[in-house]
Design an enzyme around this catalytic site. Structure first.
Site, PDB file in Angstrom:
ATOM      1  N   CYS A  48     -13.862   5.144  10.042  1.00 47.96           N
ATOM      2  CA  CYS A  48     -13.066   6.093  10.829  1.00 47.96           C
ATOM      3  C   CYS A  48     -13.742   7.451  10.982  1.00 47.96           C
ATOM      4  CB  CYS A  48     -11.693   6.281  10.194  1.00 47.96           C
ATOM      5  SG  CYS A  48     -10.834   4.728  10.001  1.00 47.96           S
TER       6      CYS A  48
ATOM      7  N   HIS B   7      -8.357  11.967  13.698  1.00 49.43           N
ATOM      8  CA  HIS B   7      -8.477  10.517  13.795  1.00 49.43           C
ATOM      9  C   HIS B   7      -7.069   9.947  13.868  1.00 49.43           C
ATOM     10  CE1 HIS B   7      -9.128   6.386  12.853  1.00 49.43           C
ATOM     11  NE2 HIS B   7      -8.655   6.485  11.621  1.00 49.43           N
TER      12      HIS B   7
ATOM     13  N   ASN C 170      -4.915   2.315  16.096  1.00 47.06           N
ATOM     14  CA  ASN C 170      -6.034   2.906  15.364  1.00 47.06           C
ATOM     15  C   ASN C 170      -7.310   2.146  15.732  1.00 47.06           C
ATOM     16  OD1 ASN C 170      -7.965   3.507  13.386  1.00 47.06           O
ATOM     17  ND2 ASN C 170      -6.461   3.647  11.742  1.00 47.06           N
TER      18      ASN C 170
HETATM   19  O1  UT7 Z   1      -7.840   4.534   9.766  1.00 49.19           O
HETATM   20  C1  UT7 Z   1      -8.090   4.222   8.445  1.00 49.19           C
HETATM   21  C2  UT7 Z   1      -7.122   4.790   7.553  1.00 49.19           C
HETATM   22  N1  UT7 Z   1      -5.891   4.045   7.581  1.00 49.19           N
HETATM   23  C3  UT7 Z   1      -4.753   4.677   7.410  1.00 49.19           C
HETATM   24  O2  UT7 Z   1      -4.748   5.876   7.349  1.00 49.19           O
HETATM   25  C4  UT7 Z   1      -3.496   3.867   7.220  1.00 49.19           C
HETATM   26  C5  UT7 Z   1      -2.662   4.473   6.132  1.00 49.19           C
HETATM   27  N2  UT7 Z   1      -1.475   3.725   5.772  1.00 49.19           N
HETATM   28  C6  UT7 Z   1      -0.431   3.511   6.596  1.00 49.19           C
HETATM   29  O3  UT7 Z   1      -0.494   3.873   7.751  1.00 49.19           O
HETATM   30  C7  UT7 Z   1       0.830   2.881   6.057  1.00 49.19           C
HETATM   31  O4  UT7 Z   1       0.700   2.736   4.666  1.00 49.19           O
HETATM   32  C8  UT7 Z   1       1.202   1.503   6.680  1.00 49.19           C
HETATM   33  C9  UT7 Z   1       1.674   1.713   8.116  1.00 49.19           C
HETATM   34  C10 UT7 Z   1       0.009   0.579   6.649  1.00 49.19           C
HETATM   35  C11 UT7 Z   1       2.343   0.877   5.917  1.00 49.19           C
HETATM   36  O5  UT7 Z   1       3.450   1.735   5.936  1.00 49.19           O
HETATM   37  P1  UT7 Z   1       4.212   2.083   4.584  1.00 49.19           P
HETATM   38  O6  UT7 Z   1       5.318   2.948   4.974  1.00 49.19           O
HETATM   39  O7  UT7 Z   1       3.210   2.632   3.613  1.00 49.19           O
HETATM   40  O8  UT7 Z   1       4.744   0.670   4.140  1.00 49.19           O
HETATM   41  P2  UT7 Z   1       4.528  -0.064   2.751  1.00 49.19           P
HETATM   42  O9  UT7 Z   1       3.171  -0.666   2.695  1.00 49.19           O
HETATM   43  O10 UT7 Z   1       4.964   0.820   1.651  1.00 49.19           O
HETATM   44  O11 UT7 Z   1       5.581  -1.201   2.880  1.00 49.19           O
HETATM   45  C12 UT7 Z   1       6.981  -0.929   2.891  1.00 49.19           C
HETATM   46  C13 UT7 Z   1       7.706  -2.235   3.079  1.00 49.19           C
HETATM   47  C14 UT7 Z   1       7.243  -3.331   2.132  1.00 49.19           C
HETATM   48  O12 UT7 Z   1       8.385  -4.116   1.809  1.00 49.19           O
HETATM   49  P3  UT7 Z   1       9.149  -3.909   0.401  1.00 49.19           P
HETATM   50  O13 UT7 Z   1       8.128  -4.151  -0.656  1.00 49.19           O
HETATM   51  O14 UT7 Z   1       9.645  -2.507   0.438  1.00 49.19           O
HETATM   52  O15 UT7 Z   1      10.225  -4.920   0.481  1.00 49.19           O
HETATM   53  C15 UT7 Z   1       6.303  -4.142   2.964  1.00 49.19           C
HETATM   54  O16 UT7 Z   1       6.216  -5.500   2.550  1.00 49.19           O
HETATM   55  O17 UT7 Z   1       7.463  -2.726   4.399  1.00 49.19           O
HETATM   56  C16 UT7 Z   1       6.924  -4.051   4.329  1.00 49.19           C
HETATM   57  N3  UT7 Z   1       5.956  -4.223   5.419  1.00 49.19           N
HETATM   58  C17 UT7 Z   1       6.331  -4.575   6.651  1.00 49.19           C
HETATM   59  N4  UT7 Z   1       7.528  -4.854   7.193  1.00 49.19           N
HETATM   60  C18 UT7 Z   1       7.578  -5.178   8.491  1.00 49.19           C
HETATM   61  C19 UT7 Z   1       4.612  -4.051   5.403  1.00 49.19           C
HETATM   62  N5  UT7 Z   1       4.105  -4.275   6.609  1.00 49.19           N
HETATM   63  C20 UT7 Z   1       5.133  -4.609   7.409  1.00 49.19           C
HETATM   64  C21 UT7 Z   1       5.252  -4.965   8.769  1.00 49.19           C
HETATM   65  N6  UT7 Z   1       6.479  -5.243   9.263  1.00 49.19           N
HETATM   66  N7  UT7 Z   1       4.182  -5.009   9.591  1.00 49.19           N
END
Ligand code: UT7
Length: 331
Positions: free
Chosen positions: A113, A258, A288
């Site tokens: 990135c 980014h 992204n």
């Molecule tokens: O460019 C390179 C750098 N990359 C980034 O900067 C990305 C940084 N990270 C993020 O953008 C976020 O962490 C994500 C968008 C990837 C994930 O969002 P989050 O708010 O951190 O979600 P999480 O991983 O904490 O997951 C929350 C819940 C989980 O369920 P439980 O354990 O609370 O029951 C996940 O299993 O959401 C669930 N989950 C989803 N649900 C529906 C994870 N992915 C999905 C999905 N759809 N696609």
């Protein structure tokens, strides 16, 4: 000493739009969840046979036209991509051949990135030393083929997309252009966002049935951990650039971060006390696109009249490695 400035920009996205609803048909997710957690509405995917060098061609053509230059005016190519057309040689060489550039140097850099800003820093040095007059800098990615489009990959697959952006970095005697660039890395977090295969340390041959069965050919991300670091490193490296030039966040006319996640951008904006007018976002349309987000956003912002002569523009990135970087310029 000549000053390096951006003399032309361009961008290109493959035509196939992949909506959140389409992703919901492959994996357990919803349009609502994706929009709420990331701000992304849709992204673009290439068709089979299209690589980052192909996406780079229209972006480069636009950038050359905007700069009033032709292929033969370019002295050096820097191609930032984490998803090169081939394992070897680099996409810069592929583009050199496809567009008929002179037999100039073509350097691939793989800084994920942060690739575009690292590339800008390299271009900056070559222009300042007088080695080159016009450098083509590309950020182009085909991430879609590294996505696990099943429930298992849903936390990563919803974010990434394909695309390309290009900029021409030229020499000027005028008092404008890149003021400074700042780069960092912290390899201890390499496994928080990585793509393991094919790996040269994997034994012989590099790709086996087991490697594929284990899903090592897919990009994997610990989203929470990446998010946590991103919201600290972005403000840090932006402030570093401001302080190096005796400026404050009030002096920023436009910040192009980014495009990782809209929530990250909003948190960075808040921490720096910036208004909506001072920050550019287009993640809702393209997701992204790794090294391509900044040059795409730069070209769009310029085309939309968001950047004017004399403006202070800040670019900042954070991503796999971890790597993070910033660039500050007077347009
Ligand atoms: O460019 C390179 C750098 N990359 C980034 O900067 C990305 C940084 N990270 C993020 O953008 C976020 O962490 C994500 C968008 C990837 C994930 O969002 P989050 O708010 O951190 O979600 P999480 O991983 O904490 O997951 C929350 C819940 C989980 O369920 P439980 O354990 O609370 O029951 C996940 O299993 O959401 C669930 N989950 C989803 N649900 C529906 C994870 N992915 C999905 C999905 N759809 N696609």
């Amino acid at each position: 000493m000549p000053n390096p400035y951006i003399s032309g920009t361009g961008f290109y996205l493959p035509p196939r739009i992949v909506t959140n609803d389409e992703l919901s048909s492959y994996m357990d997710t919803t349009d609502e969840w994706i929009q709420e957690r990331t701000g992304i509405k849709e992204r673009r995917y290439v068709e089979k046979g299209v690589g980052p060098s192909d996406l780079a061609i229209p972006a480069t053509e636009q950038a050359l036209k905007a700069a009033g230059l032709t292929v033969s005016d370019i002295d050096f190519i820097i191609f930032a991509t984490s998803t090169p057309d081939f394992y070897a040689p680099g996409s810069g060489c592929v583009l050199q051949e496809k567009m008929g550039f002179n037999e100039i140097g073509a350097l691939d850099i793989r800084v994920q990135c942060s690739g575009f800003i690292y590339g800008l820093s390299i271009a900056e040095q070559y222009i300042r030393t007088g080695n080159f007059k016009n450098i083509l800098l590309i950020g182009a990615e085909v991430q879609s083929t590294a996505m696990n489009l099943t429930d298992e990959g849903r936390d990563t697959a919803i974010i990434f997309g394909d695309g390309s952006g290009a900029a021409i970095i030229s020499a000027t005697e005028e008092n404008k252009g890149i003021l400074s660039t700042h780069m960092h890395s912290e390899g201890k977090y390499l496994k928080e966002l990585w793509l393991e295969a094919p790996a040269s340390n994997a034994g012989h041959p590099r790709i086996t049935r087991e490697v594929l069965d284990e899903g090592k050919q897919y990009l994997k991300m610990n989203g929470k951990e990446v998010f946590r670091h991103a919201i600290t490193r972005f403000p840090e490296v932006i402030n570093e650039a401001l302080e190096a030039n005796n400026l404050t966040s009030e002096n920023i006319n436009l910040l192009i971060p980014h495009q990782a996640n809209l929530r990250i951008t909003q948190m960075v904006q808040k921490r720096l006390g910036l208004s909506n007018d001072q920050v550019f976002s287009n993640i809702h349309k393209y997701g992204n696109t790794t090294a391509a987000t900044i040059p795409i956003a730069l070209a769009e912002a310029f085309n939309e009249g968001r950047i004017k002569e004399g403006d202070i523009l800040v670019l900042a990135a954070f991503g796999a490695g971890f790597t993070w970087a910033s660039a500050i310029m007077k347009w």
